[in-house]
Design a protein around this motif. Structure first.
Motif, PDB file in Angstrom:
ATOM      1  N   ALA A  11       1.153  -1.149  -0.388  1.00 28.88           N
ATOM      2  CA  ALA A  11       0.367   0.069  -0.021  1.00 28.88           C
ATOM      3  C   ALA A  11       1.073   1.383  -0.280  1.00 28.88           C
ATOM      4  O   ALA A  11       0.640   1.794  -0.788  1.00 28.88           O
ATOM      5  CB  ALA A  11      -1.132  -0.059   1.228  1.00 28.88           C
ATOM      6  N   LYS A  12       2.064   1.259   0.769  1.00 25.14           N
ATOM      7  CA  LYS A  12       2.578   2.025   0.629  1.00 25.14           C
ATOM      8  C   LYS A  12       3.340   2.695  -0.223  1.00 25.14           C
ATOM      9  O   LYS A  12       3.824   3.815  -0.785  1.00 25.14           O
ATOM     10  CB  LYS A  12       3.620   2.331   2.591  1.00 25.14           C
ATOM     11  CG  LYS A  12       4.698   3.242   2.058  1.00 25.14           C
ATOM     12  CD  LYS A  12       5.501   2.713   3.887  1.00 25.14           C
ATOM     13  CE  LYS A  12       6.636   4.173   4.243  1.00 25.14           C
ATOM     14  NZ  LYS A  12       8.001   3.464   4.998  1.00 25.14           N
ATOM     15  N   TYR A  13       3.503   1.932  -0.752  1.00 29.28           N
ATOM     16  CA  TYR A  13       4.405   1.284  -2.598  1.00 29.28           C
ATOM     17  C   TYR A  13       3.954   2.125  -3.796  1.00 29.28           C
ATOM     18  O   TYR A  13       4.170   3.022  -4.359  1.00 29.28           O
ATOM     19  CB  TYR A  13       4.501   0.257  -2.645  1.00 29.28           C
ATOM     20  CG  TYR A  13       5.379  -0.285  -4.510  1.00 29.28           C
ATOM     21  CD1 TYR A  13       6.993   0.311  -4.686  1.00 29.28           C
ATOM     22  CD2 TYR A  13       4.607  -0.718  -5.253  1.00 29.28           C
ATOM     23  CE1 TYR A  13       7.202  -0.061  -5.722  1.00 29.28           C
ATOM     24  CE2 TYR A  13       5.316  -0.333  -5.918  1.00 29.28           C
ATOM     25  CZ  TYR A  13       6.653  -0.270  -6.590  1.00 29.28           C
ATOM     26  OH  TYR A  13       6.637  -0.460  -7.898  1.00 29.28           O
ATOM     27  N   LYS A  14       2.642   1.566  -3.180  1.00 27.15           N
ATOM     28  CA  LYS A  14       1.613   2.566  -4.562  1.00 27.15           C
ATOM     29  C   LYS A  14       1.294   3.586  -4.032  1.00 27.15           C
ATOM     30  O   LYS A  14       1.281   4.332  -5.077  1.00 27.15           O
ATOM     31  CB  LYS A  14       0.393   1.639  -4.568  1.00 27.15           C
ATOM     32  CG  LYS A  14      -0.422   0.081  -5.079  1.00 27.15           C
ATOM     33  CD  LYS A  14      -1.111  -0.605  -4.975  1.00 27.15           C
ATOM     34  CE  LYS A  14      -1.697  -1.623  -5.457  1.00 27.15           C
ATOM     35  NZ  LYS A  14      -2.296  -2.149  -6.025  1.00 27.15           N
ATOM     36  N   ILE A  61      -2.784  -0.561 -19.295  1.00 28.27           N
ATOM     37  CA  ILE A  61      -2.677  -0.621 -18.135  1.00 28.27           C
ATOM     38  C   ILE A  61      -1.489   0.243 -17.609  1.00 28.27           C
ATOM     39  O   ILE A  61      -0.828   0.036 -19.031  1.00 28.27           O
ATOM     40  CB  ILE A  61      -2.818  -2.166 -17.724  1.00 28.27           C
ATOM     41  CG1 ILE A  61      -4.465  -3.024 -17.466  1.00 28.27           C
ATOM     42  CG2 ILE A  61      -3.254  -1.621 -15.693  1.00 28.27           C
ATOM     43  CD1 ILE A  61      -5.389  -1.790 -17.002  1.00 28.27           C
ATOM     44  N   ALA A  62      -1.688   0.789 -17.133  1.00 27.47           N
ATOM     45  CA  ALA A  62      -0.603   1.477 -16.182  1.00 27.47           C
ATOM     46  C   ALA A  62       0.541   2.324 -17.966  1.00 27.47           C
ATOM     47  O   ALA A  62       0.887   2.503 -18.715  1.00 27.47           O
ATOM     48  CB  ALA A  62       0.658   0.623 -16.011  1.00 27.47           C
ATOM     49  N   THR A  63      -0.992   3.128 -18.985  1.00 22.84           N
ATOM     50  CA  THR A  63      -0.487   3.871 -20.009  1.00 22.84           C
ATOM     51  C   THR A  63       0.764   5.323 -19.935  1.00 22.84           C
ATOM     52  O   THR A  63       0.870   5.344 -20.758  1.00 22.84           O
ATOM     53  CB  THR A  63      -1.300   4.647 -20.465  1.00 22.84           C
ATOM     54  OG1 THR A  63      -1.708   4.512 -21.488  1.00 22.84           O
ATOM     55  CG2 THR A  63      -2.606   6.189 -19.355  1.00 22.84           C
ATOM     56  N   GLY A  64       0.663   5.964 -18.910  1.00 22.14           N
ATOM     57  CA  GLY A  64       1.912   6.480 -18.924  1.00 22.14           C
ATOM     58  C   GLY A  64       1.704   7.459 -19.686  1.00 22.14           C
ATOM     59  O   GLY A  64       0.120   8.245 -19.254  1.00 22.14           O
ATOM     60  N   ASP A  86      -4.272   4.851 -15.239  1.00 23.18           N
ATOM     61  CA  ASP A  86      -3.412   4.888 -14.433  1.00 23.18           C
ATOM     62  C   ASP A  86      -3.055   4.741 -13.498  1.00 23.18           C
ATOM     63  O   ASP A  86      -4.525   5.188 -12.956  1.00 23.18           O
ATOM     64  CB  ASP A  86      -2.441   5.700 -15.635  1.00 23.18           C
ATOM     65  CG  ASP A  86      -0.713   5.310 -14.957  1.00 23.18           C
ATOM     66  OD1 ASP A  86       0.334   5.478 -15.663  1.00 23.18           O
ATOM     67  OD2 ASP A  86      -0.368   5.573 -14.316  1.00 23.18           O
ATOM     68  N   ILE A  87      -2.743   4.882 -12.297  1.00 25.91           N
ATOM     69  CA  ILE A  87      -2.712   4.453 -11.574  1.00 25.91           C
ATOM     70  C   ILE A  87      -2.524   5.953 -10.375  1.00 25.91           C
ATOM     71  O   ILE A  87      -3.497   6.820  -9.702  1.00 25.91           O
ATOM     72  CB  ILE A  87      -2.524   3.888  -9.985  1.00 25.91           C
ATOM     73  CG1 ILE A  87      -2.380   3.928  -8.871  1.00 25.91           C
ATOM     74  CG2 ILE A  87      -0.729   4.213  -9.907  1.00 25.91           C
ATOM     75  CD1 ILE A  87      -1.396   2.894  -7.772  1.00 25.91           C
ATOM     76  N   ALA A  88      -2.379   6.686 -11.143  1.00 27.96           N
ATOM     77  CA  ALA A  88      -1.590   8.266 -11.155  1.00 27.96           C
ATOM     78  C   ALA A  88      -2.441   9.446 -12.294  1.00 27.96           C
ATOM     79  O   ALA A  88      -2.550   9.119 -13.363  1.00 27.96           O
ATOM     80  CB  ALA A  88      -0.374   8.712 -12.027  1.00 27.96           C
ATOM     81  N   ALA A 111      -8.265   7.654 -14.587  1.00 27.78           N
ATOM     82  CA  ALA A 111      -7.418   6.685 -13.010  1.00 27.78           C
ATOM     83  C   ALA A 111      -7.870   5.686 -12.789  1.00 27.78           C
ATOM     84  O   ALA A 111      -8.665   5.230 -11.625  1.00 27.78           O
ATOM     85  CB  ALA A 111      -7.572   7.981 -12.289  1.00 27.78           C
ATOM     86  N   MET A 112      -6.656   4.963 -12.378  1.00 26.39           N
ATOM     87  CA  MET A 112      -7.223   3.245 -11.542  1.00 26.39           C
ATOM     88  C   MET A 112      -6.239   2.285 -11.605  1.00 26.39           C
ATOM     89  O   MET A 112      -4.882   2.417 -11.436  1.00 26.39           O
ATOM     90  CB  MET A 112      -7.972   2.461 -12.861  1.00 26.39           C
ATOM     91  CG  MET A 112      -8.915   1.524 -12.206  1.00 26.39           C
ATOM     92  SD  MET A 112      -9.996   0.196 -14.426  1.00 26.39           S
ATOM     93  CE  MET A 112     -10.748   2.262 -14.280  1.00 26.39           C
TER      94      MET A 112
END
Length: 287
Positions: A11-14, A61-64, A86-88, A111-112
């Motif tokens: 979790a901290k890493y994400k 996924i993680a498209t940047g 992307d997570i961001a 964002a996902m």
């Protein structure tokens, strides 16, 4: 009594990854022409292995900053659809800007978290992930989620880096930074650029996630620039993980580390310019 090894905090890493990419996304987009030159062959092989056709629905996924989503959107055409995630949220917004600049209305961004998709079952023809899966704490969990979102017979295609000895562009700077920043070795289960690169590992995670007929190809990705100094400029601005590794060092020390990184890469210079070896694995499998 044996000393207990530190555990990896996913979790901290994400959270750190999301913060980093929201901060570094603009630099990644700035260097997009260089990055596309390096990884363009990887993108096209992914699209081929995913068997992307006009009119299909594609999930990236993680498209940047937008690849391979933008290339996929061009391939599916105006009757198709691409969802780039992307997570961001900040870098996902940059990806949408790239698509709109190219007139691609068939692409959207959200964002996902790639390990937990807020998407219905069996809703996409193919799932793509270029240089993202190896940074996910639970790659098998991620692939199971992607499989859930795929239609029966749908394809997944990913690209990861192979092994450190075949990727001097990243392995040399990382080892220098790790030594100078006095970082401990990675703990078990910690993701990273080479975490899925050993022979057989990528095929294994495909199978564990329930995919069939995995196929993996090694693709050379030499990192070419005019000089080692120019390459280090790209690395400093676009490869946020390097900066994160030495964030605790004072600025003068960080500058010294980058100078040592540049020196370590100088052997890859020649009269024709700078070229550091690199290699990706492009893998695909079927639901």
């Amino acid at each position: 009594m044996a000393e207990q090894q530190p555990s990896f905090d996913a979790a901290k890493y994400k959270h750190a990854q999301r913060e980093q990419w929201n901060k570094d996304g603009a630099a990644w987009r700035h260097w997009n022409p260089i990055l596309d030159r390096w990884y363009g062959v990887v993108t096209s092989q992914m699209l081929d292995l995913a068997r992307i056709q006009p009119g299909q629905r594609i999930l990236d996924i993680a498209t940047g900053a937008g690849e391979p989503a933008v290339s996929a959107a061009e391939r599916v055409g105006p009757d198709g659809y691409v969802l780039a995630t992307d997570i961001a949220e900040g870098i996902a917004e940059l990806a949408l800007q790239v698509a709109r600049e190219r007139g691609l209305r068939q692409m959207e961004t959200r964002a996902m978290d790639g390990e937990s998709l807020d998407l219905p079952d069996a809703s996409f023809d193919a799932v793509l992930c270029r240089l993202g899966l190896m940074y996910m704490p639970h790659p098998v969990t991620a692939l199971r989620e992607w499989r859930r979102a795929l239609k029966p017979g749908g394809r997944v295609a990913v690209a990861v880096f192979s092994t450190p000895d075949r990727n001097s562009w990243g392995a040399l700077p990382a080892s220098t930074i790790r030594r100078r920043a006095q970082l401990p070795p990675p703990v078990p289960g910690q993701p990273g650029p080479f975490s899925l690169g050993a022979p057989g590992v990528l095929e294994g995670v495909f199978r564990q996630a329930g995919f069939t007929d995995p196929e993996v190809r090694a693709v050379p990705v030499p990192h070419r620039m005019a000089s080692s100094a120019e390459y280090v400029r790209v690395a400093r601005e676009a490869f946020g993980a390097f900066n994160a590794m030495m964030a605790h060092l004072p600025p003068q020390e960080r500058e010294s580390v980058w100078n040592e990184v540049e020196s370590s890469l100088r052997p890859f210079e020649s009269p024709g310019g700078f070229e550091a070896p690199g290699e990706c694995l492009v893998g695909a499998a079927t639901k």
